[in-house]
Structure formats: C-alpha cells, structure tokens
Design a protein around this motif. Sequence first.
Motif, PDB file in Angstrom:
ATOM      1  N   THR A 272      14.670   7.257  -2.377  1.00 37.40           N
ATOM      2  CA  THR A 272      14.117   8.366  -1.591  1.00 37.40           C
ATOM      3  C   THR A 272      12.806   8.923  -2.151  1.00 37.40           C
ATOM      4  N   LEU A 273      12.022   8.083  -2.805  1.00 36.97           N
ATOM      5  CA  LEU A 273      10.734   8.516  -3.339  1.00 36.97           C
ATOM      6  C   LEU A 273       9.568   8.154  -2.426  1.00 36.97           C
ATOM      7  N   THR A 274       9.830   7.323  -1.426  1.00 34.45           N
ATOM      8  CA  THR A 274       8.774   6.865  -0.527  1.00 34.45           C
ATOM      9  C   THR A 274       9.222   7.028   0.911  1.00 34.45           C
ATOM     10  N   LEU A 275       8.462   7.791   1.684  1.00 31.24           N
ATOM     11  CA  LEU A 275       8.723   7.964   3.111  1.00 31.24           C
ATOM     12  C   LEU A 275       8.097   6.790   3.863  1.00 31.24           C
ATOM     13  N   LEU A 276       8.844   6.214   4.790  1.00 39.06           N
ATOM     14  CA  LEU A 276       8.375   5.024   5.499  1.00 39.06           C
ATOM     15  C   LEU A 276       8.077   5.263   6.972  1.00 39.06           C
ATOM     16  N   ASN A 277       8.457   6.426   7.516  1.00 40.41           N
ATOM     17  CA  ASN A 277       8.288   6.648   8.956  1.00 40.41           C
ATOM     18  C   ASN A 277       7.728   8.029   9.309  1.00 40.41           C
ATOM     19  N   PRO A 278       6.605   8.425   8.732  1.00 43.12           N
ATOM     20  CA  PRO A 278       6.060   9.732   9.102  1.00 43.12           C
ATOM     21  C   PRO A 278       5.640   9.763  10.568  1.00 43.12           C
ATOM     22  N   THR A 279       5.786  10.930  11.179  1.00 44.58           N
ATOM     23  CA  THR A 279       5.317  11.155  12.546  1.00 44.58           C
ATOM     24  C   THR A 279       3.889  11.676  12.508  1.00 44.58           C
ATOM     25  N   LEU A 280       3.595  12.510  11.517  1.00 46.46           N
ATOM     26  CA  LEU A 280       2.267  13.081  11.313  1.00 46.46           C
ATOM     27  C   LEU A 280       1.909  12.982   9.844  1.00 46.46           C
ATOM     28  N   VAL A 281       0.661  12.681   9.549  1.00 51.03           N
ATOM     29  CA  VAL A 281       0.136  12.833   8.196  1.00 51.03           C
ATOM     30  C   VAL A 281      -1.179  13.585   8.303  1.00 51.03           C
ATOM     31  N   ALA A 282      -1.517  14.307   7.245  1.00 53.19           N
ATOM     32  CA  ALA A 282      -2.769  15.063   7.212  1.00 53.19           C
ATOM     33  C   ALA A 282      -3.408  14.926   5.850  1.00 53.19           C
ATOM     34  N   GLU A 283      -4.714  14.862   5.854  1.00 54.16           N
ATOM     35  CA  GLU A 283      -5.511  14.847   4.634  1.00 54.16           C
ATOM     36  C   GLU A 283      -6.514  15.986   4.700  1.00 54.16           C
ATOM     37  N   VAL A 284      -6.633  16.724   3.601  1.00 61.26           N
ATOM     38  CA  VAL A 284      -7.679  17.732   3.455  1.00 61.26           C
ATOM     39  C   VAL A 284      -8.801  17.063   2.677  1.00 61.26           C
TER      40      VAL A 284
ATOM     41  N   ARG B 274       0.841  -1.200   0.000  1.00 63.61           N
ATOM     42  CA  ARG B 274       0.000   0.000   0.000  1.00 63.61           C
ATOM     43  C   ARG B 274       0.875   1.248   0.000  1.00 63.61           C
ATOM     44  N   TYR B 275       0.650   2.104  -0.996  1.00 64.60           N
ATOM     45  CA  TYR B 275       1.390   3.352  -1.146  1.00 64.60           C
ATOM     46  C   TYR B 275       0.391   4.475  -1.386  1.00 64.60           C
ATOM     47  N   VAL B 276       0.500   5.539  -0.585  1.00 65.90           N
ATOM     48  CA  VAL B 276      -0.461   6.636  -0.674  1.00 65.90           C
ATOM     49  C   VAL B 276       0.268   7.973  -0.689  1.00 65.90           C
ATOM     50  N   TYR B 277      -0.460   9.032  -1.035  1.00 66.84           N
ATOM     51  CA  TYR B 277       0.072  10.387  -1.052  1.00 66.84           C
ATOM     52  C   TYR B 277      -0.741  11.256  -0.103  1.00 66.84           C
ATOM     53  N   PRO B 278      -0.299  11.425   1.144  1.00 64.72           N
ATOM     54  CA  PRO B 278      -1.027  12.338   2.029  1.00 64.72           C
ATOM     55  C   PRO B 278      -0.887  13.769   1.534  1.00 64.72           C
ATOM     56  N   ASP B 279      -1.810  14.630   1.955  1.00 66.42           N
ATOM     57  CA  ASP B 279      -1.727  16.032   1.553  1.00 66.42           C
ATOM     58  C   ASP B 279      -0.521  16.711   2.180  1.00 66.42           C
ATOM     59  N   LEU B 280      -0.147  16.293   3.364  1.00 65.80           N
ATOM     60  CA  LEU B 280       1.122  16.725   3.941  1.00 65.80           C
ATOM     61  C   LEU B 280       1.571  15.681   4.945  1.00 65.80           C
ATOM     62  N   SER B 281       2.869  15.625   5.163  1.00 64.92           N
ATOM     63  CA  SER B 281       3.426  14.700   6.148  1.00 64.92           C
ATOM     64  C   SER B 281       4.602  15.373   6.840  1.00 64.92           C
ATOM     65  N   VAL B 282       4.866  14.885   8.040  1.00 63.14           N
ATOM     66  CA  VAL B 282       5.984  15.395   8.835  1.00 63.14           C
ATOM     67  C   VAL B 282       6.737  14.198   9.379  1.00 63.14           C
ATOM     68  N   VAL B 283       8.049  14.271   9.346  1.00 65.12           N
ATOM     69  CA  VAL B 283       8.870  13.261  10.012  1.00 65.12           C
ATOM     70  C   VAL B 283       9.806  13.988  10.969  1.00 65.12           C
ATOM     71  N   CYS B 284       9.880  13.487  12.188  1.00 64.89           N
ATOM     72  CA  CYS B 284      10.813  14.031  13.170  1.00 64.89           C
ATOM     73  C   CYS B 284      11.898  12.989  13.398  1.00 64.89           C
ATOM     74  N   GLY B 285      13.140  13.438  13.374  1.00 63.35           N
ATOM     75  CA  GLY B 285      14.263  12.517  13.397  1.00 63.35           C
ATOM     76  C   GLY B 285      14.661  12.184  11.970  1.00 63.35           C
ATOM     77  N   ALA B 286      15.450  11.149  11.809  1.00 63.58           N
ATOM     78  CA  ALA B 286      15.951  10.783  10.484  1.00 63.58           C
ATOM     79  C   ALA B 286      14.840  10.161   9.642  1.00 63.58           C
ATOM     80  N   PRO B 287      14.619  10.679   8.434  1.00 67.87           N
ATOM     81  CA  PRO B 287      13.608  10.060   7.576  1.00 67.87           C
ATOM     82  C   PRO B 287      14.081   8.700   7.056  1.00 67.87           C
ATOM     83  N   ALA B 288      13.188   7.720   7.113  1.00 69.98           N
ATOM     84  CA  ALA B 288      13.456   6.408   6.512  1.00 69.98           C
ATOM     85  C   ALA B 288      12.729   6.387   5.170  1.00 69.98           C
ATOM     86  N   THR B 289      13.463   6.027   4.116  1.00 70.41           N
ATOM     87  CA  THR B 289      12.878   6.033   2.779  1.00 70.41           C
ATOM     88  C   THR B 289      13.252   4.748   2.043  1.00 70.41           C
ATOM     89  N   ASP B 290      12.634   4.573   0.875  1.00 66.71           N
ATOM     90  CA  ASP B 290      13.053   3.482   0.004  1.00 66.71           C
ATOM     91  C   ASP B 290      14.412   3.840  -0.598  1.00 66.71           C
TER      92      ASP B 290
END
Length: 196
Positions: A96-108, A77-93
């Motif tokens: 670096t096209l896919t964020l794997l460890n967001p701290t916050l996501v938001a949808e409008v 499952r891969y999605v595009y939130p309207d915005l995301s936040v990561v605190c600390g080091a971002p984990a990606t594929d």
Amino acid sequence: MVIDSVRQMTVEEYLAFELESEFKHEYIDGEIYPMTGGTLHHAAIMANASGELRQRLKGRNCMVFSSEMRVGVSPTRYVYPDLSVVCGAPATDHNTLTLLNPTLVAEVTSPTSEDYDRAAKRTYYQALPSLQIYLVIDQHEALVEAYLRHEGGWLLREYSDLDAVVPLPPLGCDLPLAEIYADIYFDAAEASSAAE
C-alpha cells in the motif's frame, strides 16, 4: 543502500531503497531523481487545494492523498504528485505504498519542475487509464491549467481569475481559485494591504 553517481537502479532496487531513504525520489526508466523541498507558497497552495477537495468530497467515496503517496504511472515509472484523489476502491501495490488508480492528480509548479510538470510528467499521468483530471497549479500567479479526459483525448482549460471555479465533473464537485490561493500574496503590496 548507497546510490552510485549515475543513479541507475532496477525497479526492485528503487523500491527497496525508497523504503530506507529519508527523502523521496521519483523513478523514471531506471534513473532516480531526488524530490526537493518546496517554498512557502508551494506548501500553502498544496494544503489549501487538498483541504478544499477533502471538504467537497465528503460522503462521495473519494480519498484525497498528500504528496507522501507515490503513484505508479507505469511498471518503470514512479512519481509523487503534490496531491492525488481516488474515487472508488484504491488499487495499490502489495504494501500500500504506491497508488495505481488515481482519478485526479495535481502538481504545484516550482522553478525546477515547471517544464517537467507541463510536458513529460503530464504525458506520464495521462497514460494512466484511471486518470480523469490533471491539474497544474502555478505558485507565482493565480493560474490553474485543468486537463480533463474526454472522448479521444484531453481538453485543456485555463483559469486565471480568483473568482473562477475549476469544474471537476468526474469528482462531482468544483474547486474555486479563491480557495486554492487563500492567504497567498504574490507581491509585497498585497501582503501589506492584507495585514492592515
């Protein structure tokens, strides 16, 4: 690459297709779904919330991402939130096209995604171990639904007054509704009085 009418793909086919595609698509368990464009309110609310979070998180080792950053919520499952936040080091594929460890996501919300944002997509996000906050921001009225991870589950709080402030303890900041909805007018009377 051409998508067949059923829009079925393996994860590998989807990721390759998305690299070449002019438009974004979400991928849920073998099926792809095109992302549609947003309204004026949708775009303005996204920009307001992103900008305000960026200002409030300066110097806190957190990064704010736009809807261009894909989030992997599971291996299928891969999605595009309207915005995301990561605190600390971002984990990606690897690319670096896919964020794997967001701290916050938001949808409008939008008319076509509102039910999805509040049900299935919320479930996908909340399964992410890193996620601490999920925000659903309404574009038709001043309303923010904040889901906050706590021991044993998720706590939902709703904020519907423009004087309200959404606390975001895992980020060490808050988010005022007045900033999220800055310059947003929900009816013609509000818009005309603002123009005077």
